[in-house]
Scaffold this motif. Sequence first.
Motif, mmCIF file in Angstrom:
data_model
loop_
_atom_site.group_PDB
_atom_site.id
_atom_site.type_symbol
_atom_site.label_atom_id
_atom_site.label_comp_id
_atom_site.label_asym_id
_atom_site.label_seq_id
_atom_site.Cartn_x
_atom_site.Cartn_y
_atom_site.Cartn_z
ATOM 1 N N VAL A 158 0.824 -1.207 0.000
ATOM 2 C CA VAL A 158 0.000 0.000 0.000
ATOM 3 C C VAL A 158 0.859 1.259 0.000
ATOM 4 C CG1 VAL A 158 -1.839 1.247 1.227
ATOM 5 C CG2 VAL A 158 -1.792 -1.266 1.249
ATOM 6 N N HIS A 159 2.035 1.170 0.657
ATOM 7 C CA HIS A 159 2.947 2.318 0.774
ATOM 8 C C HIS A 159 4.337 1.893 0.299
ATOM 9 C CE1 HIS A 159 -0.138 4.163 3.386
ATOM 10 N NE2 HIS A 159 -0.213 2.982 3.970
ATOM 11 N N PRO A 160 4.533 1.744 -1.002
ATOM 12 C CA PRO A 160 5.777 1.156 -1.521
ATOM 13 C C PRO A 160 7.041 1.952 -1.217
ATOM 14 C CG PRO A 160 4.449 2.071 -3.302
ATOM 15 C CD PRO A 160 3.574 2.065 -2.081
ATOM 16 N N LYS A 161 6.908 3.253 -0.951
ATOM 17 C CA LYS A 161 8.086 4.083 -0.676
ATOM 18 C C LYS A 161 8.244 4.407 0.811
ATOM 19 C CE LYS A 161 8.028 6.329 -5.226
ATOM 20 N NZ LYS A 161 7.993 7.632 -5.948
ATOM 21 N N ALA A 162 7.643 3.609 1.644
ATOM 22 C CA ALA A 162 7.628 3.887 3.077
ATOM 23 C C ALA A 162 8.988 3.658 3.734
ATOM 24 C CB ALA A 162 6.577 3.005 3.762
ATOM 25 N N ALA A 163 9.107 4.194 4.946
ATOM 26 C CA ALA A 163 10.247 3.885 5.807
ATOM 27 C C ALA A 163 9.955 2.577 6.543
ATOM 28 C CB ALA A 163 10.457 5.009 6.819
ATOM 29 N N VAL A 164 10.946 1.696 6.588
ATOM 30 C CA VAL A 164 10.846 0.425 7.311
ATOM 31 C C VAL A 164 11.866 0.498 8.440
ATOM 32 C CG1 VAL A 164 11.063 -2.073 7.167
ATOM 33 C CG2 VAL A 164 10.161 -0.782 5.212
ATOM 34 N N VAL A 165 11.387 0.554 9.677
ATOM 35 C CA VAL A 165 12.248 0.896 10.803
ATOM 36 C C VAL A 165 12.330 -0.256 11.799
ATOM 37 C CG1 VAL A 165 12.745 2.609 12.582
ATOM 38 C CG2 VAL A 165 11.469 3.287 10.520
ATOM 39 N N ILE B 256 14.202 9.824 10.706
ATOM 40 C CA ILE B 256 13.299 8.979 9.928
ATOM 41 C C ILE B 256 12.502 9.832 8.953
ATOM 42 C CG2 ILE B 256 11.485 7.243 10.017
ATOM 43 C CD1 ILE B 256 14.115 6.475 11.451
ATOM 44 N N GLU B 257 12.645 9.557 7.676
ATOM 45 C CA GLU B 257 11.865 10.236 6.640
ATOM 46 C C GLU B 257 10.596 9.417 6.406
ATOM 47 O OE1 GLU B 257 9.837 11.957 4.129
ATOM 48 O OE2 GLU B 257 11.639 13.061 4.760
ATOM 49 N N GLU C 192 19.515 2.099 3.101
ATOM 50 C CA GLU C 192 19.438 1.476 4.434
ATOM 51 C C GLU C 192 20.435 2.161 5.365
ATOM 52 O OE1 GLU C 192 19.378 -2.938 6.529
ATOM 53 O OE2 GLU C 192 20.390 -2.679 4.606
ATOM 54 N N HIS C 193 19.936 2.618 6.508
ATOM 55 C CA HIS C 193 20.748 3.432 7.404
ATOM 56 C C HIS C 193 20.777 2.828 8.810
ATOM 57 C CE1 HIS C 193 20.378 6.289 4.121
ATOM 58 N NE2 HIS C 193 19.055 6.190 4.221
ATOM 59 N N ASN C 194 21.964 2.786 9.423
ATOM 60 C CA ASN C 194 22.138 2.302 10.781
ATOM 61 C C ASN C 194 22.289 3.483 11.728
ATOM 62 O OD1 ASN C 194 22.138 -0.323 9.750
ATOM 63 N ND2 ASN C 194 24.364 -0.382 9.560
ATOM 64 N N ILE C 195 21.488 3.503 12.773
ATOM 65 C CA ILE C 195 21.462 4.632 13.703
ATOM 66 C C ILE C 195 21.796 4.141 15.105
ATOM 67 C CG2 ILE C 195 20.041 6.454 14.700
ATOM 68 C CD1 ILE C 195 18.286 6.284 12.162
ATOM 69 N N CYS D 216 11.528 1.326 -1.003
ATOM 70 C CA CYS D 216 11.424 1.736 0.395
ATOM 71 C C CYS D 216 12.803 2.087 0.968
ATOM 72 C CB CYS D 216 10.775 0.625 1.225
ATOM 73 S SG CYS D 216 11.617 -0.979 1.123
ATOM 74 N N THR D 217 12.812 2.625 2.179
ATOM 75 C CA THR D 217 14.051 2.984 2.864
ATOM 76 C C THR D 217 14.081 2.314 4.227
ATOM 77 O OG1 THR D 217 14.092 5.141 1.770
ATOM 78 C CG2 THR D 217 15.467 4.884 3.735
ATOM 79 N N GLY D 218 15.209 1.695 4.564
ATOM 80 C CA GLY D 218 15.333 1.001 5.832
ATOM 81 C C GLY D 218 16.123 1.792 6.853
ATOM 82 N N TYR D 219 15.705 1.700 8.111
ATOM 83 C CA TYR D 219 16.416 2.319 9.228
ATOM 84 C C TYR D 219 16.568 1.273 10.324
ATOM 85 C CZ TYR D 219 14.973 6.695 6.964
ATOM 86 O OH TYR D 219 14.758 7.716 6.065
ATOM 87 N N ASN D 220 17.795 1.089 10.805
ATOM 88 C CA ASN D 220 18.077 0.116 11.854
ATOM 89 C C ASN D 220 18.610 0.854 13.069
ATOM 90 O OD1 ASN D 220 17.681 -2.252 10.020
ATOM 91 N ND2 ASN D 220 19.454 -1.350 9.016
ATOM 92 N N ILE D 221 17.904 0.735 14.197
ATOM 93 C CA ILE D 221 18.248 1.510 15.383
ATOM 94 C C ILE D 221 18.608 0.583 16.531
ATOM 95 C CG2 ILE D 221 17.453 3.289 16.987
ATOM 96 C CD1 ILE D 221 15.297 3.966 14.839
ATOM 97 N N ASP D 222 19.742 0.842 17.166
ATOM 98 C CA ASP D 222 20.145 0.081 18.343
ATOM 99 C C ASP D 222 21.192 0.893 19.099
ATOM 100 O OD1 ASP D 222 20.499 -2.035 20.222
ATOM 101 O OD2 ASP D 222 20.020 -3.488 18.644
ATOM 102 N N LEU D 223 21.632 0.362 20.233
ATOM 103 C CA LEU D 223 22.654 1.040 21.026
ATOM 104 C C LEU D 223 23.936 1.168 20.220
ATOM 105 C CD1 LEU D 223 21.980 -0.785 24.409
ATOM 106 C CD2 LEU D 223 21.328 1.561 23.804
#
Length: 278
Positions: free
Chosen positions: A85-92, A150-151, A134-137, A110-117
């Motif tokens: 439904v949202h092909p360009k969404a952020a996947v976090v 997050i966009e 894909e971005h690591n935060i 889509c765009t990926g975001y990976n968040i951890d310590l």
Amino acid sequence: MKKYHIEPNTVQETLVIPLYGRKICSERFPHLFQDEEAGRLIECLDYDFETKGKKMESLAGLFGALEVAQRQYDAACEIRAYLKVHPKAAVVSLGCGLDDTFRKCDNGLCTGYNIDLPDVIAIRNELLSETEREHNIGCDLNDYQWMDQIESSEGAIFYATGVFYYFRTEDLKALFAKMAERFSGAVLVFDACNSKGAKMMRKTWLKEAGITDVNAYFSLEHESELKTWSPLFQSVTARSYMRGYRDIYPEVNLFHKLMIHMCDRLVRMVIVRIEFRK
């Protein structure tokens, strides 16, 4: 090959459990799970996997592996459905560890975001480095600054697997409410169990893993409890952890069938889906 050391008895060690579980399931249940990446990552880590392997070869240990592999499958189902439904969404991925669900679900848009310590992200940057989409935060989830990165203009789906058990309930309430405020129309997906399940996890899985500096705080008797957490929740639903997205019951042995019944009826292991108001 350079190996990256995992320090025993630290939060860092928690990323080993789901990773090794996925590897074991690919070997023991190939008709259900295929995860070559988990095997590759295991080879890159300096950790006593021999001891871990012996524990996971027991019937109970194998069921633990099934749990971690199945919850990744469940999260992937939710992500793929959202991206239709949202092909360009952020996947976090919240508390990502070495999770690679985004790559398994990537539709090329889509765009990926990976968040951890930060210490976990330091290892991830070596083994699952960033790409163009894909971005690591490196950030504590309770430090809301990560939200600024997050966009979400094209939508967002947030997911956490095996993560929120380590959070105090009041911290999760604040986090979920802030997310609903910042990301209208987004979806949050995560796994949960009731207080009986949380107590069992503290006494068994975490104890056997030798993990001493984390605690399981959050539990959920029924998903309806979450409806009072924020007026910005559009809907709160839940599905069976082991049978809600595909029913693996016919594919496992009698002991694991009994364990599935226990998960559904005694400890109520579920995948929760919260949709935020637009």
